[in-house]
Design a protein around this motif. Structure first.
Motif, PDB file in Angstrom:
ATOM      1  N   TYR A  60     -33.199 -14.160  -1.386  1.00  0.00           N
ATOM      2  CA  TYR A  60     -32.712 -14.889  -2.556  1.00  0.00           C
ATOM      3  C   TYR A  60     -32.372 -16.304  -2.115  1.00  0.00           C
ATOM      4  O   TYR A  60     -31.771 -16.503  -1.046  1.00  0.00           O
ATOM      5  CB  TYR A  60     -31.474 -14.196  -3.130  1.00  0.00           C
TER       6      TYR A  60
ATOM      7  N   GLU B 281     -21.827  -3.293 -12.199  1.00  0.00           N
ATOM      8  CA  GLU B 281     -20.380  -3.384 -12.052  1.00  0.00           C
ATOM      9  C   GLU B 281     -19.692  -2.455 -13.045  1.00  0.00           C
ATOM     10  O   GLU B 281     -18.759  -1.718 -12.695  1.00  0.00           O
ATOM     11  CB  GLU B 281     -19.927  -4.838 -12.281  1.00  0.00           C
TER      12      GLU B 281
ATOM     13  N   ALA C  31     -17.819 -18.988  -1.411  1.00  0.00           N
ATOM     14  CA  ALA C  31     -16.915 -17.841  -1.406  1.00  0.00           C
ATOM     15  C   ALA C  31     -17.517 -16.701  -0.595  1.00  0.00           C
ATOM     16  O   ALA C  31     -16.829 -16.030   0.180  1.00  0.00           O
ATOM     17  CB  ALA C  31     -16.633 -17.389  -2.834  1.00  0.00           C
TER      18      ALA C  31
ATOM     19  N   GLU D 208     -27.111 -10.981  -8.318  1.00  0.00           N
ATOM     20  CA  GLU D 208     -28.434 -11.068  -7.691  1.00  0.00           C
ATOM     21  C   GLU D 208     -28.488 -10.186  -6.443  1.00  0.00           C
ATOM     22  O   GLU D 208     -29.449  -9.455  -6.212  1.00  0.00           O
ATOM     23  CB  GLU D 208     -28.742 -12.526  -7.285  1.00  0.00           C
ATOM     24  N   LEU D 209     -27.429 -10.295  -5.638  1.00  0.00           N
ATOM     25  CA  LEU D 209     -27.406  -9.507  -4.398  1.00  0.00           C
ATOM     26  C   LEU D 209     -27.307  -8.016  -4.721  1.00  0.00           C
ATOM     27  O   LEU D 209     -27.990  -7.188  -4.109  1.00  0.00           O
ATOM     28  CB  LEU D 209     -26.234  -9.948  -3.514  1.00  0.00           C
TER      29      LEU D 209
ATOM     30  N   GLY E  26     -16.211  -2.089  -8.194  1.00  0.00           N
ATOM     31  CA  GLY E  26     -17.125  -2.735  -9.118  1.00  0.00           C
ATOM     32  C   GLY E  26     -18.475  -3.033  -8.495  1.00  0.00           C
ATOM     33  O   GLY E  26     -19.185  -3.929  -8.948  1.00  0.00           O
ATOM     34  N   ASN E  27     -18.819  -2.294  -7.436  1.00  0.00           N
ATOM     35  CA  ASN E  27     -20.082  -2.503  -6.713  1.00  0.00           C
ATOM     36  C   ASN E  27     -20.221  -3.919  -6.166  1.00  0.00           C
ATOM     37  O   ASN E  27     -21.325  -4.420  -5.961  1.00  0.00           O
ATOM     38  CB  ASN E  27     -21.295  -2.165  -7.600  1.00  0.00           C
ATOM     39  N   ARG E  28     -19.103  -4.573  -5.973  1.00  0.00           N
ATOM     40  CA  ARG E  28     -19.149  -5.904  -5.363  1.00  0.00           C
ATOM     41  C   ARG E  28     -18.983  -5.751  -3.859  1.00  0.00           C
ATOM     42  O   ARG E  28     -18.481  -4.744  -3.372  1.00  0.00           O
ATOM     43  CB  ARG E  28     -18.047  -6.778  -5.956  1.00  0.00           C
TER      44      ARG E  28
ATOM     45  N   PRO F  28     -11.216 -16.877  -3.257  1.00  0.00           N
ATOM     46  CA  PRO F  28     -11.204 -17.063  -4.704  1.00  0.00           C
ATOM     47  C   PRO F  28     -12.451 -16.441  -5.319  1.00  0.00           C
ATOM     48  O   PRO F  28     -13.563 -16.884  -5.063  1.00  0.00           O
ATOM     49  CB  PRO F  28     -11.202 -18.578  -4.874  1.00  0.00           C
ATOM     50  N   THR F  29     -12.270 -15.374  -6.046  1.00  0.00           N
ATOM     51  CA  THR F  29     -13.410 -14.741  -6.699  1.00  0.00           C
ATOM     52  C   THR F  29     -13.105 -14.647  -8.185  1.00  0.00           C
ATOM     53  O   THR F  29     -11.958 -14.620  -8.584  1.00  0.00           O
ATOM     54  CB  THR F  29     -13.679 -13.339  -6.155  1.00  0.00           C
ATOM     55  N   ASP F  30     -14.147 -14.577  -8.963  1.00  0.00           N
ATOM     56  CA  ASP F  30     -13.958 -14.389 -10.393  1.00  0.00           C
ATOM     57  C   ASP F  30     -13.486 -12.965 -10.624  1.00  0.00           C
ATOM     58  O   ASP F  30     -13.626 -12.104  -9.766  1.00  0.00           O
ATOM     59  CB  ASP F  30     -15.278 -14.634 -11.125  1.00  0.00           C
ATOM     60  N   ASP F  31     -12.925 -12.714 -11.824  1.00  0.00           N
ATOM     61  CA  ASP F  31     -12.464 -11.368 -12.125  1.00  0.00           C
ATOM     62  C   ASP F  31     -13.638 -10.411 -12.210  1.00  0.00           C
ATOM     63  O   ASP F  31     -13.525  -9.242 -11.872  1.00  0.00           O
ATOM     64  CB  ASP F  31     -11.691 -11.353 -13.450  1.00  0.00           C
ATOM     65  N   ALA F  32     -14.750 -10.940 -12.666  1.00  0.00           N
ATOM     66  CA  ALA F  32     -15.931 -10.087 -12.788  1.00  0.00           C
ATOM     67  C   ALA F  32     -16.987 -10.569 -11.804  1.00  0.00           C
ATOM     68  O   ALA F  32     -16.885 -11.642 -11.209  1.00  0.00           O
ATOM     69  CB  ALA F  32     -16.459 -10.144 -14.214  1.00  0.00           C
ATOM     70  N   MET F  33     -17.994  -9.752 -11.624  1.00  0.00           N
ATOM     71  CA  MET F  33     -19.084 -10.054 -10.706  1.00  0.00           C
ATOM     72  C   MET F  33     -19.740 -11.395 -11.092  1.00  0.00           C
ATOM     73  O   MET F  33     -20.062 -11.614 -12.265  1.00  0.00           O
ATOM     74  CB  MET F  33     -20.101  -8.921 -10.824  1.00  0.00           C
ATOM     75  N   ASN F  34     -19.909 -12.288 -10.132  1.00  0.00           N
ATOM     76  CA  ASN F  34     -20.515 -13.574 -10.461  1.00  0.00           C
ATOM     77  C   ASN F  34     -22.047 -13.485 -10.300  1.00  0.00           C
ATOM     78  O   ASN F  34     -22.565 -12.512  -9.747  1.00  0.00           O
ATOM     79  CB  ASN F  34     -19.878 -14.696  -9.639  1.00  0.00           C
ATOM     80  N   PRO F  35     -22.768 -14.466 -10.796  1.00  0.00           N
ATOM     81  CA  PRO F  35     -24.241 -14.375 -10.792  1.00  0.00           C
ATOM     82  C   PRO F  35     -24.840 -14.170  -9.393  1.00  0.00           C
ATOM     83  O   PRO F  35     -25.791 -13.408  -9.242  1.00  0.00           O
ATOM     84  CB  PRO F  35     -24.667 -15.725 -11.371  1.00  0.00           C
ATOM     85  N   LEU F  36     -24.244 -14.805  -8.386  1.00  0.00           N
ATOM     86  CA  LEU F  36     -24.766 -14.623  -7.034  1.00  0.00           C
ATOM     87  C   LEU F  36     -24.594 -13.167  -6.601  1.00  0.00           C
ATOM     88  O   LEU F  36     -25.517 -12.534  -6.084  1.00  0.00           O
ATOM     89  CB  LEU F  36     -24.039 -15.569  -6.066  1.00  0.00           C
ATOM     90  N   GLU F  37     -23.388 -12.644  -6.868  1.00  0.00           N
ATOM     91  CA  GLU F  37     -23.129 -11.247  -6.505  1.00  0.00           C
ATOM     92  C   GLU F  37     -24.073 -10.310  -7.254  1.00  0.00           C
ATOM     93  O   GLU F  37     -24.532  -9.298  -6.716  1.00  0.00           O
ATOM     94  CB  GLU F  37     -21.680 -10.875  -6.820  1.00  0.00           C
TER      95      GLU F  37
ATOM     96  N   ASN G 171     -19.866 -20.100  -5.561  1.00  0.00           N
ATOM     97  CA  ASN G 171     -20.011 -18.669  -5.281  1.00  0.00           C
ATOM     98  C   ASN G 171     -20.565 -18.445  -3.869  1.00  0.00           C
ATOM     99  O   ASN G 171     -20.163 -17.507  -3.179  1.00  0.00           O
ATOM    100  CB  ASN G 171     -20.941 -18.023  -6.314  1.00  0.00           C
TER     101      ASN G 171
ATOM    102  N   ALA H 292      -8.137 -22.210   0.541  1.00  0.00           N
ATOM    103  CA  ALA H 292      -8.712 -21.022  -0.068  1.00  0.00           C
ATOM    104  C   ALA H 292     -10.006 -20.637   0.654  1.00  0.00           C
ATOM    105  O   ALA H 292     -10.318 -19.466   0.820  1.00  0.00           O
ATOM    106  CB  ALA H 292      -8.990 -21.271  -1.538  1.00  0.00           C
TER     107      ALA H 292
END
Lengths: 537, 502
Positions: free
Chosen positions: B216, A116, B231, A251-252, B184-186, A240-249, B228, B104
């Motif tokens: 995974y 990220e 989401a 991993e992916l 952010g590569n998301r 609803p997402t966190d401001d930063a990459m979350n652990p699941l994201e 997560n 949401a």
């Protein structure tokens, strides 16, 4: 391209948007706020204008009045250029790009994962390259071309910068890496709590090599099309997402990076190679530009409420002061925010006059008008648009103010003494190029005393020379002698509870009760004809 | 599908803004009791009636459109009330389904939308069968089109296909998404995919042998991981959920519009039934084009009064002001001036709502709007404050007034002395008449009425509250020039038992 004239000199390298002498602002960040700021409410103006732009540190620019007409002209010319839509758009786009760059840098700093962080670093550099090359291109093609010295030099500087080796290498590298990442699409299969990450665009995993899997969301949408009429509410989800990459994201993302090693490998190499990329002059330009844009944005907000700000004509004659539709910028900013109306006033100090005595009913706008005069003079010396039209003022060396404070708890005698000390100091320090504003002075002594003191002070000023605005409840002072302009605040002749905040040179005329009310509500026959005229049936 | 029972080409927004002067209209014209009669105890119907009444239709064709629908409704009362009942069931039924309309998480929105759509499909089938039975017996363009659209759009095959999608969207076989790389590569650009093989193939794959991808598994018993994961899935089904939410919203909107627009006609039926009980007959008025100058009425009664007093207790008035845009009503206090003014305002609004009116006959040119400027008795305080308030109110009216409005003034500008009040009024009335406004002015100010009689002999119609020979009042208003004195003395004498100034 016109050929260069014989006496052509290479342009002076661009250093500053705001100062003709490129070193003049070195001390700006250490300047204290001028003493008059509180009295004429410029402190509030600074707060209002700089709000939301704290990162640009704009307040110091407000503390550095310009001392020469040449310096004022240098800056006013920049504002004139900014009055041209194509130039303004170019600089706004640049400022927006730089702001976006800083936001991306911030995100890189707070990223939740290496992949990220790297992507935000790339994004910040993309923004920077786009902002700089975009400004270079826009200024070169702006119609009309910039006329100010500052922007002319800037255009030349950017031209050299953009064609320069290090910048173009950065730009090319950044674009290449971004393009590689843009091609990546992956496929998620979700069942129960298991997610399989695969490459998209290859044949579907069942392996029959057939058509790509259709967009089922679109199919559902089409099925319900019949219930979708013109004007249908569009639904979208704020996931609803966190401001930063979350652990699941994360991993992916790591699995996606393994599936696409070329694109992600290039990104890692790029980030290591371009750590330091900002040009110092560009960073300074960004900050100085923020000052101009903040000012113009504020002017636009007021313009939407019908209040005009304009560049004044600045002269070397300090007692020259005239203008139309002047207003108190601090009060106007607050009232426009509340949706309230703002009263404007005219000022006309004619040759031979140097004392403006403002008398009249209380709560009628006397103090506001005195502040307005002070603001217009100070802002003129900042080289920025001032609150009013057709403004012509001298370049003053300093503004002295003395405002009586009602909340003052000292005894009356010490108050008068302090007051007189302060006024004596002002009269001794002020030069013929100063502006002196005295507001409701001598309220702590008897009428006779106050009158005598007032006459004396005005007499001194009349010979001494500075332009003086004197707010007083003593009508008699308005007739002290030559050189005195008398202005009075007015109240609504019908309803004395209504404040007009109008300060004028002539006395109010006695209008008949009903007629005045009808006028007030614009309900005379002529008013109604005018109001109904031109309205479509 | 659109309802369009109030306008041939558009809907009236049940939640839209109401004209700023609507509250004045309701209060000044005493529309409250009229609205109560239309409501028949249903607050929704009262609000419906209020909104329609204060938003007059300004073209005769638009009025005829509603008059035809109302004629249908008066013929087929039971069918119209059944239709209305279906709309009410839909709107109230939706409100009872648990969950927020917009959540949401797309997952929960999808679940709720599915439930609501199942309810709606049942009600749409009822609507359809009502149309199948009765459509042919309706004559108005509005009702015929309503039934025709239901017949066209709600065929059984279509409703069944919708039910199939609702079943698929429960994702019993899992879901497949394609995803791009965003900021952010998301993940970004999530698209829900319909697996080409129906989603069967990949379930048989052994993960360890999978060389084209990586698997995974979401950790068990982690709330963060579960959130997560939810989401992520929401991103994937957002479009489908949005489509369902939109469909739900649209169908709900249809039922709401049906409830609202049909509700107006149900209100008219309620009012007619109340008036019949008061032995008050109604007539279908004739709408003429704006600018034609028509205004004539016979047997006009104030319906607020009719509904409040025993049958036959309200006085009827006749009036012919054709070609006379100014009507000035003077005469004895409590002589029926205000009653006539109110009934003229009511009749004009009812005409332009497409309703019947409380008269034997009524013909009038349509107006761009109806505005009232009535003296406010409740205004306490200084005289200067009162006049100021009156002028401020008038100024707001001038701001809003279309040039072909009807302006009703009741004792306006009487809060200052007569000379000044008359002067203010004169300055206001003349330019309004010149602009095309129809002005009806009740005043006891002789200076004003007399001045207007002199300056507007051709444009003005002057009426006086009628007196019998012995000084009594008939509450009828008849043509007559203004007389120099008002009849406050009459009331004074009656109240105090001696003449004024004795």
């Amino acid at each position: 391209m016109p050929s260069a004239p014989a006496d052509y000199h290479p342009p002076v390298t661009f250093r500053s948007l705001l100062f003709d002498d490129p070193d003049a602002d070195l001390a700006v960040d250490r300047l204290a706020e001028p003493g008059c700021f509180g009295d004429i409410r410029l402190d509030q103006v600074v707060t209002a204008i700089t709000a939301g732009r704290e990162e640009s540190k704009l307040a110091p620019f407000f503390r550095a009045p310009l001392r020469t007409r040449a310096a004022v002209t240098y800056r006013q010319d920049v504002f004139r250029d900014l009055g041209r839509p194509s130039i303004l758009a170019a600089l706004r786009a640049f400022a927006a790009g730089m702001r976006a760059m800083r936001a991306d840098q911030h995100r890189a700093r707070w990223a939740g994962h290496r992949l990220e962080e790297q992507r935000w670093m790339l994004a910040a550099r993309l923004r920077y390259c786009a902002a700089v090359s975009g400004l270079s291109r826009d200024l070169a093609t702006a119609q009309p071309a910039p006329a100010s010295l500052a922007l002319g030099r800037l255009a030349a500087y950017l031209d050299a910068e953009v064609t320069g080796g290090s910048f173009s290498a950065l730009a090319a590298d950044t674009a290449r890496v971004a393009a590689g990442l843009a091609t990546v699409t992956y496929r998620l299969e979700i069942t129960g709590t298991r997610i399989r990450v695969g490459r998209w665009a290859s044949p579907p995993p069942a392996g029959d090599g057939g058509a790509p899997e259709p967009d089922y969301g679109a199919e559902v949408r089409a099925a319900f099309e019949r219930f979708r009429q013109g004007g249908a509410r569009e639904f979208s989800f704020e996931i609803p997402t966190d401001d930063a990459m979350n652990p699941l994201e994360a991993e992916l993302a790591e699995r996606v990076a393994r599936l696409y090693p070329d694109a992600f490998g290039a990104l890692a190499t790029y980030c290591a190679a371009h750590l330091d990329y900002l040009d110092e002059t560009i960073v300074r330009l960004d900050r100085e530009l923020a000052f101009c844009l903040a000012w113009l944005e504020h002017a636009d907000r007021l313009a939407a409420a019908g209040l005009v700000m304009s560049l004044p004509e600045v002269t070397d004659s300090p007692t020259e002061a005239s203008g139309r539709d002047l207003f108190d910028l601090a009060l106007a900013s607050a009232r426009v925010r509340e949706g309230a109306t703002v009263v404007t006033n005219d000022l006309d100090v004619r040759p031979g006059e140097r004392i403006v005595v403002i008398s009249g009913p209380n709560q009628g706008g006397k103090t506001t008008f005195a502040r307005t005069v002070g603001q217009v003079h100070y802002l003129a010396s900042l080289g920025v648009p001032v609150p009013g039209r057709d403004v012509r003022v001298g370049l003053v060396d300093e503004i002295f103010t003395h405002f009586e404070r009602e909340e003052d708890l000292r005894t009356l005698t010490s108050k008068l003494e302090d007051e007189l000390l302060r006024i004596r100091m002002i009269l001794e320090t002020a030069t013929p190029n100063s502006l002196v504003i005295l507001n409701e002075s001598f309220g702590s002594t008897s009428l006779e005393d106050a009158l005598a003191i007032g006459r004396d002070v005005l007499g001194t000023v009349a010979t001494h020379g500075p332009l003086c605005v004197f707010v007083t409840f003593l009508d008699e002072l308005a007739a002290v002698g030559p050189g005195v302009v008398s202005m009075t605040s007015t109240v609504d002749p019908v309803d004395p509870a209504v404040r007009t905040f109008r300060v004028v040179r002539r006395p109010a005329d006695g209008l008949a009760y009903a007629d005045a009310l009808a006028r007030k509500h614009h309900l005379t026959e002529a008013d109604i004809r005018a109001r109904l005229g031109g309205r479509p049936a | 599908m659109k309802v369009h029972l109030l306008y041939p080409d558009r809907a009236l927004d049940p939640d839209g803004p109401v004209a700023a002067h609507a509250a004045d209209l309701v209060a000044d014209l005493e529309l409250g009791s009229l609205l109560d009669a239309m409501a028949g105890g249903d607050a929704f119907l009262r609000e419906t009636a209020r909104r329609v009444l204060v938003a007059p239709v300004t073209d005769p064709a638009g009025i005829h459109y509603r008059q035809a629908i109302l004629a249908d409704a008066r013929e087929r009362r039971a069918v119209v009330r059944d239709l209305y009942g279906i709309a009410v069931d839909a709107v109230l039924g939706e409100a009872r389904v648990w969950g927020a309309f917009l959540d949401a998480y797309a997952e929960s929105v999808l679940a709720r939308a599915t439930t609501v759509l199942e309810l709606f499909i049942g009600l749409l089938r009822r609507l359809r069968s009502l149309g199948d039975q009765h459509a042919a017996t309706f004559a108005s363009d509005g009702m015929r089109r309503l039934f025709a659209e239901i017949d066209r759009d709600l065929d059984d095959a279509y409703l069944r296909s919708i039910e199939v999608h609702l079943e698929h969207l429960r994702f019993r076989d899992g879901m497949v998404l394609s995803v791009g790389l965003g900021a952010g590569n998301r993940g970004d650009g999530y698209v829900l995919r319909r697996p080409a093989d129906g989603g069967k193939g990949w379930r048989q794959r052994v993960p360890l042998l999978d060389r084209d991808g990586y698997t995974y598994r979401i950790p068990e018993q982690s709330e963060t991981a579960a959130r997560n994961f939810a989401a992520l899935k929401s991103q994937g089904i957002a479009q489908a959920a949005a489509a369902l939410a939109q469909a739900t919203d649209q169908i709900l909107g249809y039922f709401k519009a049906l409830r609202f627009e049909l509700g107006f006609y149900v209100g008219c039926l309620n009012l007619e039934e109340r008036l019949t009980a008061k032995r008050q007959s109604v007539c279908v008025p004739v709408a003429q084009a704006s600018g034609s100058g028509h205004l004539s009425v016979t047997g006009l009664r104030d319906l607020a009064l009719v509904l409040a007093v025993p049958p036959g207790g309200a006085v009827a008035n006749d009036l012919d002001a054709a070609g006379r845009p100014l009507v000035v009503i003077t005469g004895a206090n409590r002589g029926g001036k205000s009653t006539l003014l109110r009934s003229l305002g009511q009749a004009q609004l009812m005409l332009q709502a497409g309703m019947f009116v409380g008269a034997e006959a009524f013909e009038a040119e349509v107006r761009g709007g109806v505005y009232t400027h009535f003296k406010r008795e409740e205004d306490a305080g200084l005289e200067s404050g009162k006049l100021d308030e009156e002028l401020r109110r008038m100024s707001r009216i001038v701001d809003a007034l279309p040039p072909d409005a009807l302006l009703l003034l009741n004792e306006s500008f009487a809060s200052t002395n007569e000379r000044e009040g008359a002067e203010i009024a004169r300055q206001i009335v003349r330019p309004l008449l010149d602009a095309g406004v129809r002005v009806t002015y009740v005043t006891h100010m002789f200076a004003l009425a007399d001045g207007l009689a002199r300056s507007e002999p051709d444009r003005g119609l002057f009426l006086r509250a009628e007196r019998t020979g012995d000084g009594g009042r008939t509450y009828r208003v008849v043509p007559g020039e203004p007389l120099p004195t008002s009849y406050g003395g009459d009331i004074y004498r009656r109240v105090f038992g001696r003449p004024l100034g004795d």
